[in-house]
Design an enzyme around this catalytic site. Structure first.
Site, mmCIF file in Angstrom:
data_model
loop_
_atom_site.group_PDB
_atom_site.id
_atom_site.type_symbol
_atom_site.label_atom_id
_atom_site.label_comp_id
_atom_site.label_asym_id
_atom_site.label_seq_id
_atom_site.Cartn_x
_atom_site.Cartn_y
_atom_site.Cartn_z
ATOM 1 N N GLU A 1 45.957 30.045 42.772
ATOM 2 C CA GLU A 1 44.965 29.561 43.398
ATOM 3 C C GLU A 1 44.513 28.254 42.710
ATOM 4 O O GLU A 1 43.187 27.584 42.990
ATOM 5 C CB GLU A 1 43.670 30.722 43.343
ATOM 6 N N ASP B 1 40.501 25.144 41.087
ATOM 7 C CA ASP B 1 40.773 26.248 41.634
ATOM 8 C C ASP B 1 39.703 27.028 42.193
ATOM 9 O O ASP B 1 38.449 26.673 42.202
ATOM 10 C CB ASP B 1 41.472 27.299 40.456
ATOM 11 N N ILE B 2 40.168 28.277 43.105
ATOM 12 C CA ILE B 2 39.131 28.683 43.913
ATOM 13 C C ILE B 2 38.267 29.707 43.112
ATOM 14 O O ILE B 2 39.166 30.941 42.266
ATOM 15 C CB ILE B 2 39.862 29.591 45.251
#
Length: 302
Positions: free
Chosen positions: A223, A180-181
């Site tokens: 995300e 994920d970001i």
């Protein structure tokens, strides 16, 4: 999950035909393929008014809620001399996008073009077989994420179950990446939700360029993203994860003149004999992702 923070409301308003325009016999239409309000996915708007106006104000044919939508944001216009529909920006504050490019004033639409107004993405369908195209688009929505145009969680889990069966039948390795970001909420808070959408799409594009045909890349939620790697060892999966981490960290993310620093954290796991199904492999990938976040982010853990 910052994906559905903002509500989007789409309604049709019955109003007198505007001067110089009115109802048309067009079967061309817009289909909502991405929105912050999931119940609107797949909604179809036939372009029967010329022009068809879009914005926050109640006098528009298509009314969208959201801070990033202007009262009179844009309109779809059919000009007989061009025999085509155009998307025209009406001086909106946050801009109108066609196929991920901000338009300066207007763009002639082609069949299949994607138009983004605020947090909502429409797909323009035109031609003799619009009905068939519409049903095809509805099917695509069951397997494709409307924002990033990569596979969605549903498709990923079904594909992973198939790969687990295949891997065990032929005694082949199977690995999964979950990433994920980092600090994605901060990106939304500082740069706005439109910038957040841009980052999601751009991360997907950067990673997609490195994915092979037999690998499955999907948006897992918000995300978070996942990749299935058939016939890949632990060492091979870690090597790919490190390559992807570096590519994202080195990539220049610029949205409306704002430079945004983006990094990702990645968890890696491989199929074990004790795994009963896709959920077990994903769970261990998620545990490794949590470890990567806990240990400082922008790293790979396996």
């Amino acid at each position: 999950m910052s994906d559905f923070d903002e509500k989007t409301r789409v309604t049709q308003v019955v109003q007198p035909a505007p001067p110089g325009g009115g109802k048309t016999q067009s079967t061309d239409c817009l289909v909502v393929i991405y929105t912050k309000e999931p119940t609107l996915l797949g909604k179809r708007f036939v372009l029967e008014h010329n022009p068809t106006r879009v914005g926050r104000g109640a006098d528009n044919q298509i009314v969208l809620d959201g801070d990033s939508v202007s009262r009179r944001h844009a309109h779809f216009e059919n000009r007989p001399n061009q025999q085509a529909w155009l998307i025209v920006d009406d001086g909106s504050t946050n801009g109108t996008y066609c196929n991920d490019e901000q338009i300066s004033r207007e763009v002639v639409l082609k069949n299949g073009d994607r138009v983004k107004i605020g947090p909502t993405i429409f797909k323009f369908l035109s031609g003799a077989d619009v009905e068939a195209q519409y049903h095809e688009e509805i099917y695509r929505m069951t397997i494709i994420d409307g924002l990033t145009q990569i596979y969605n969680k549903r498709y990923l889990l079904e594909a992973l179950e198939r790969e687990i069966i295949r891997g065990r039948r032929h005694t082949r390795e199977l690995a999964a990446l979950l990433f994920d970001i980092d600090h994605f909420k901060r990106i939304n808070d500082v740069h706005g939700h439109l910038a957040g959408d841009f980052v999601l799409k751009e991360v997907a594009r950067v990673v997609q360029s490195r994915i092979r045909r037999d690998e499955v890349f999907a948006r897992y939620g918000g995300e978070e993203f996942a990749i299935i790697l058939p016939e890949t060892t632990q060492e091979g999966a870690v090597a790919l994860a490190e390559t992807l981490r570096q590519k994202v960290a080195e990539h220049l993310f610029v949205f409306q003149a704002d430079s945004i620093r983006v990094t990702i954290s990645i968890g890696v796991a491989t199929l074990l004999e004790s795994d009963r199904g896709a959920s077990d492999l994903i769970k261990r990938s998620d545990e490794k992702l949590y470890e990567a976040k806990h240990n400082g982010r922008n790293r790979v853990c396996s």
